[in-house]
Design an enzyme around this catalytic site. Structure first.
Site, PDB file in Angstrom:
ATOM      1  N   ASP B   8     -26.291 -67.259 -49.640  1.00 15.96           N
ATOM      2  CA  ASP B   8     -26.206 -68.594 -49.046  1.00 15.96           C
ATOM      3  C   ASP B   8     -27.296 -68.756 -47.971  1.00 15.96           C
ATOM      4  OD1 ASP B   8     -25.074 -71.071 -48.355  1.00 15.96           O
ATOM      5  OD2 ASP B   8     -23.842 -70.135 -46.799  1.00 15.96           O
ATOM      6  N   ASP B  10     -27.207 -71.582 -45.076  1.00 12.00           N
ATOM      7  CA  ASP B  10     -26.660 -71.968 -43.769  1.00 12.00           C
ATOM      8  C   ASP B  10     -25.657 -70.941 -43.256  1.00 12.00           C
ATOM      9  OD1 ASP B  10     -28.160 -74.163 -44.210  1.00 12.00           O
ATOM     10  OD2 ASP B  10     -26.508 -75.553 -44.494  1.00 12.00           O
ATOM     11  N   ASP B 133     -20.528 -67.873 -46.139  1.00 14.24           N
ATOM     12  CA  ASP B 133     -19.651 -67.979 -44.958  1.00 14.24           C
ATOM     13  C   ASP B 133     -18.476 -68.919 -45.198  1.00 14.24           C
ATOM     14  OD1 ASP B 133     -21.714 -70.047 -44.989  1.00 14.24           O
ATOM     15  OD2 ASP B 133     -20.740 -70.765 -43.177  1.00 14.24           O
TER      16      ASP B 133
END
Lengths: 176, 176
Positions: B8, B10, B133
């Protein structure tokens, strides 16, 4: 559970062939007849492959491409019965990212941003069906590939070929 | 065959938390302390969630985000031994598409465009590992999910949590 379908953009939703002919003529003054493209790789089908490639990096090239016949009604119908994802190998042409998103919003406003994927290669895309005009994508397809006819793939043999959006829908509904 | 890892952007490669704090202060004159973000959903952690959301649509927000500590060296190492894909749910914020591509080119120039994916939801991404996240992404992960610690997920329980890039690499090399 609905089956999933990955739908390519260039040559499947967007008439990139026609756009190449138009922009090649506008930019370089050479009009290439559509009939001469049949069975030739895209990069071999135009007089100068470097010039052709340059078009793909020009602002606006992807933005005002015409929609392939029947694509809008077909996708509108398919999203009722399948999990439809638009999967475009757009990453090679960074300026196309914004243009392709705008193009989809204009012509396919009923497709959620959640179902749009811009990638490089498609080898990590896992869907039950993949509609694409390029063997390089279908070869790594984890589900059932469907070769969408374009001039450049006219001479390629593949298990499942669909020549237009009617045939694509017929195949999907027969095999869902 | 190398195992594949989806990474990922961000909060995993890009320090969006720090960027939110900085831009919230710059735009609205309110400095939020990093410690107060712990265990709160992103949209609940700042005084006004609508104002926070607006930041995500502002030109430049994603472009000059700082890189998470250790991310560059870790990814540089991982691409030697894994098929590494950068997979970002960028499609909700169309203006971020170009910025995120530029950001990757600046900080991770060794990652090929072939290995970058900007998508909506990640449910059709099929890799052996997924570092993320957000549970909304890990819940649909087809391979082994790895929850990368960010303030907003501090109180979530998950099988595999990695607190930083050293732990992420250790886990991947122990399980490849």
């Amino acid at each position: 559970m609905k089956k999933s379908v990955a739908i390519d953009m260039d040559h499947v939703l967007a008439d990139i062939e026609q756009q190449m002919i138009k922009w090649y003529a506008d930019q370089y003054g050479v009009l290439v007849a559509k009939e001469t493209l049949k069975g030739k790789a895209e990069q071999e089908a135009f007089p100068d492959k470097e010039k052709l490639r340059k078009l793909l990096f020009m602002p606006g090239f992807f933005r005002d491409t015409e929609v392939i016949e029947g694509a809008i009604d077909a996708v509108k119908k398919l999203i009722e019965d399948f999990e439809v994802y638009i999967v475009s190998a757009a990453m090679e042409f960074p300026q196309s990212l914004g243009e392709k998103k705008e193009w989809l919003t204009e012509h396919f406003p009923f497709i959620s941003w959640k179902n749009i994927v811009f990638c490089g290669d498609k080898s990590i895309i896992d869907t039950d069906f993949m509609i694409d005009d390029h063997m390089k994508n279908l070869n790594y397809c984890k589900g059932r590939g469907m070769l969408f006819t374009a001039s450049h793939n006219a001479n390629i043999e593949y298990d499942v070929r669909v020549n237009n959006w009617k045939e694509a829908c017929d195949y999907l509904y027969q095999n869902r």
